[in-house]
Each structure stands twice: as C-alpha cells, then as structure tokens.
Design an enzyme around this catalytic site. Structure first.
Site, PDB file in Angstrom:
ATOM      1  N   ASP A 160     -10.945  18.878   0.200  1.00  0.00           N
ATOM      2  CA  ASP A 160     -10.552  18.699   1.713  1.00  0.00           C
ATOM      3  C   ASP A 160      -9.334  18.996   1.791  1.00  0.00           C
ATOM      4  O   ASP A 160      -8.394  19.158   1.070  1.00  0.00           O
ATOM      5  CB  ASP A 160     -11.146  17.503   2.160  1.00  0.00           C
ATOM      6  CG  ASP A 160     -10.223  16.310   1.598  1.00  0.00           C
ATOM      7  OD1 ASP A 160      -9.173  16.251   2.135  1.00  0.00           O
ATOM      8  OD2 ASP A 160     -10.650  15.610   0.684  1.00  0.00           O
ATOM      9  N   CYS A 217      -3.992  12.096  -3.319  1.00  0.00           N
ATOM     10  CA  CYS A 217      -3.243  12.109  -2.124  1.00  0.00           C
ATOM     11  C   CYS A 217      -1.896  11.424  -2.362  1.00  0.00           C
ATOM     12  O   CYS A 217      -1.053  11.595  -1.698  1.00  0.00           O
ATOM     13  CB  CYS A 217      -4.000  11.817  -0.741  1.00  0.00           C
ATOM     14  SG  CYS A 217      -4.557  10.097  -0.855  1.00  0.00           S
ATOM     15  N   LYS A 252      -6.319  -0.536  -8.066  1.00  0.00           N
ATOM     16  CA  LYS A 252      -7.399   0.460  -7.320  1.00  0.00           C
ATOM     17  C   LYS A 252      -7.216   1.733  -8.272  1.00  0.00           C
ATOM     18  O   LYS A 252      -6.716   1.663  -9.293  1.00  0.00           O
ATOM     19  CB  LYS A 252      -6.873   0.903  -5.945  1.00  0.00           C
ATOM     20  CG  LYS A 252      -6.961  -0.122  -5.125  1.00  0.00           C
ATOM     21  CD  LYS A 252      -8.174  -0.351  -4.215  1.00  0.00           C
ATOM     22  CE  LYS A 252      -8.394   0.690  -3.140  1.00  0.00           C
ATOM     23  NZ  LYS A 252      -9.490   0.643  -2.434  1.00  0.00           N
ATOM     24  N   HIS A 268       0.979  -1.246  -0.044  1.00  0.00           N
ATOM     25  CA  HIS A 268       0.001   0.083  -0.031  1.00  0.00           C
ATOM     26  C   HIS A 268       1.015   1.095   0.111  1.00  0.00           C
ATOM     27  O   HIS A 268       2.080   1.302   0.808  1.00  0.00           O
ATOM     28  CB  HIS A 268      -1.026  -0.117   1.075  1.00  0.00           C
ATOM     29  CG  HIS A 268      -2.077   1.204   1.473  1.00  0.00           C
ATOM     30  ND1 HIS A 268      -1.416   2.340   1.915  1.00  0.00           N
ATOM     31  CD2 HIS A 268      -3.081   1.199   1.127  1.00  0.00           C
ATOM     32  CE1 HIS A 268      -2.507   3.040   2.104  1.00  0.00           C
ATOM     33  NE2 HIS A 268      -3.410   2.572   1.561  1.00  0.00           N
TER      34      HIS A 268
HETATM   35 ZN   LIG Z   1      -7.275  10.584  -1.286  1.00  0.00          ZN
END
Ligand SMILES: [Zn+2]
Length: 427
Positions: free
Chosen positions: A344, A284, A279, A233
């Site tokens: 965000d 990010c 994915k 990950h």
């Molecule tokens: Zn993200």
C-alpha cells in the site's frame, strides 16, 4: 575488479540464534512471533537458493510505476481512505522524491489544485473536498505542497487561516485536538508544530504549555504514548520527539531512556522494528522508530555526549536495510508491512523513508553512507523532522520567511526562527 558485496547479516550462521525464545511459556503473542519469524526465514532461504552473491536490490522501476499510477488512479481498496486523500498525495510524492523521480509539472499542478479544494474555508486542510479541517491531512497537504515546492504550491496555503485553524484546536493545557471537537493526542502537537514551522507562523504563544504536555507523555518505558499514562508507541514517540525538536525543547526528555526504549524495538531476528514492546515487526516502523535515532543523535550531541559515532546512527542500519529489501518489497512494485501482507502507499512511503534513514548518516556537512547492495539502491536523504527532502524544507522556509502574518493573537510575538532549520538538525 569490483568489490565483493557486504556479507548479509541474515546469511550468517549465528543468525538463527537470534530467534525468539518463549522460556517455555506459550501465549497468543509468542505463537504469532514464531509464525512471523518462520515466514521471514522462508524468505531468506528462498533468496539464498537463487542468489549466491548477496546483493539485495531495490526494485526501483516497479516502485516508480506503482507510484505513478497511484497519482491518477486508485483501486476500490482505497475507498476507506476517502477522508485521508492529502495523505495519498504526500505518501506518493515523498516516495517519488526519495527515488529521485521528478514529478511532471502538469501532475504537480493538478495535485496543487486538488489540495486547494481540500483546504477548508475556516483554515487548515480536510481529508477531501467539502470535509472538515483536520490536523493530520493538514500536515500531509503542507508536506505535499512543500515537496512540489513551486510558487503555485506555496500559494495554495492560506497561512492566516491556517493559524486561525491551529488556534481553534489548541487546548489550555498545551495539547491540540485533531479537529474541532475531536480527540487529543501527541500526533496533533507534531502536525501543528510541523506545519506552523514550515510556513513560518509558529509563535511561542501558540505552543504555550505544549512542551510540558508532550513531556508528560514519556512514560516509565522510556518511549512516549499518545496521551499521558498509556503504553509507549513508535508513532507517538516520533511525533512527540520531533515536535519537541521543532520547539527546541528535546533536551527536556529523558533522552537515555528514550534511546534504550527505541533501540530495543529493533527485532533481533527480523532486523526491522516493532511499534511497541511484544508486538510484531512492521515495515512502517522503519521510519517511525529508526527516524528517532537521528533526532536522538543530535540531541545527545548537543548535550555534550562525546562518545557518539560520526559515521553511524545508534541502531543496526544494515539489518534494517536487509529487512526492507528482502521482506518488504512487492516484486510488482510497492512496499509492505511484512511478508504475506499486501502493498500500500502508506507502507511504501514509510519503508522507503526508513531505508533512506538507514542509508544516510549525518547532515549536509558531515555525511556517511551505508548502502546495502548496489549503488542503485541509494535513495535521496530525508529530513528526520519533517520527512521530506532537506532541500525542500530549506526552500519552503526561505519562501515563507519573506511573508508575514497580519493578525496574531494577544500576547503573540513575531514568528520565531524554527529551530529545526534547513537540514542542519542531524548531528
Ligand atoms: Zn505498518
């Protein structure tokens, strides 16, 4: 006469050939992938129609206004982050330093006082006043205070108690719990190594067995998982690798297989990164994945790899900049995961951090910039280990180096020189 702008990769006729091919096997994830690609294609086509000369712009002023407001007022949507308030300080302050927007002294002082209220009487920082200390907000608070970089900010940190807190979450196998009685994963090793090295309380004893524990998180894919035996990950790969860089042990990773894993996470069509195999792209990971490349570049260089470029990281820096500038900016300020998602502060921080990595190669001595669009798009460089600006890292190390910790555990030796030093870590 002004130079013609760099042609955009996504305007190239061959770009459509980079789309996902499902080999005739449709699945839930293949359909999701196609959906994301078509939404990105739509963004690119709209951009093409309006702009004959491709000069994607960073909407600096809008980002600045969004960030400035966030330091004083948050909407109801942030209620769920009540236990992550130091993170909001870090995300916003780091975004502002990347944009080279100064923080007014009164605001900086208010942030210091707020973070002081988040510091636990038993050491470390909590997600909010009166909560229990936790390694994640401890990392965020220490980073935020180092970004502010004033005497007032440094003095907030009770280093002796911080060391007590780190010992209270240390496990015999070398790992760390996120909080007393909490879960163990590789994030905690990074948070602990990061705050300990920045504040100069890092001792070999505190990180005994930690290297081997982190190494056991690298799996057959090449990347690292949160705990041994799980899927590789991006976030955990960054945390594990950056922690090993701080401990001076990154050469013990299988660097080539980590390199192959991380470069394969840059999406062929989108240009941004996915967090795991199969994915979707997410803004990010522009930092969590691309941020690994400076760490790997330096590690491979130290291992004597002679073929390394002295101008570019080992990923498509322009493609990542296109993804962030075209697909991840809210026109009213703030950045986001992917088209259709809302902005965000977390994504704003990590999209800008990734953009900075993609713009700046090298370190203070050897530096090469690849800036897509106008010169105004240029961000400040970020330190790839701590993700705050390199001069703030250097200043914090200088400050805390002068201080000492009075009490150490049996077997401890004096704090060792952090190997990820003052901005000299890149290549
Ligand atoms: Zn993200």
């Amino acid at each position: 006469m002004e130079d013609l702008p760099t042609p955009l990769r996504c305007f190239n006729e061959c770009h459509a050939a980079e789309k996902f091919v499902d080999d005739g096997v449709e699945s839930v994830t293949s359909l999701e992938q196609k959906k994301v690609e078509s939404s990105i294609e739509e963004v690119i086509n709209n951009y093409k129609q309006i702009h004959s000369l491709p000069q994607p712009a960073l909407v600096r002023e809008q980002h600045y206004q969004y960030l400035k407001k966030g330091l004083r007022h948050l909407s109801d949507a942030y209620e769920c982050l009540d236990a992550s308030r130091p993170w909001l300080c870090f995300w916003i302050l780091h975004s502002l330093e990347l944009l080279e927007e100064p923080i007014p002294p009164a605001v900086a002082s208010d942030v210091c006082q707020f973070l002081a209220r988040c510091q636990s009487p038993t050491g470390g920082f909590a997600g909010g006043p009166g909560q229990h200390a936790h390694l994640a907000p401890t990392y965020a608070a220490v980073n935020a205070l180092c970004i502010i970089g004033t005497e007032e900010a440094y003095n907030v940190i009770d280093r002796q108690k911080l060391l007590d807190f780190l010992w209270s979450v240390k496990q015999p196998d070398g790992s760390f719990m996120m909080h007393v009685g909490g879960e163990v994963d590789v994030r905690s090793a990074y948070c602990a190594a990061s705050v300990a090295s920045l504040t100069y309380i890092l001792t070999p004893k505190l990180f005994e067995n930690t290297t081997n524990w982190i190494l056991s998180c690298q799996n057959w894919e090449g990347g690292l998982s949160g705990v041994p035996g799980l899927e590789a990950h991006g976030g955990y790969s960054f945390c594990g690798t950056a922690a090993l860089v701080i401990l001076g042990k990154e050469h013990m990773l299988d660097l080539k297989s980590l390199l192959r894993w991380v470069v394969s996470r840059q999406m062929r069509f989108e240009g941004g990164f996915q967090g795991r195999c199969n994915k979707l792209v997410d803004g990010c990971y522009s930092f969590w994945q691309a941020g690994l490349l400076p760490l790997l570049h330096r590690a491979l260089f130290k291992e004597g790899e002679s073929e390394l470029s002295q101008q570019r990281w080992l990923f498509e820096q322009q493609a990542l900049q296109e993804y962030i500038l075209l697909c991840c900016q809210s026109p009213t300020g703030g950045l986001l995961d992917k088209p259709g998602k809302s902005r965000d502060f977390y994504h704003t921080c990590y999209c800008l951090s990734g953009l900075s990595i993609a713009q700046h190669f090298g370190n203070m001595e050897l530096h090469h910039e690849t800036i897509l669009g106008k010169e105004e798009n240029r961000l400040a460089p970020t330190h790839p280990v701590y993700n705050i600006c390199p001069e703030k890292v250097a200043r914090a190390l200088r400050h805390f180096h002068r201080l000492s910790v009075t009490e150490t555990r049996p077997g401890d030796v004096t704090p060792s020189e952090p190997t990820a030093g003052s901005g000299d870590q890149q290549s």
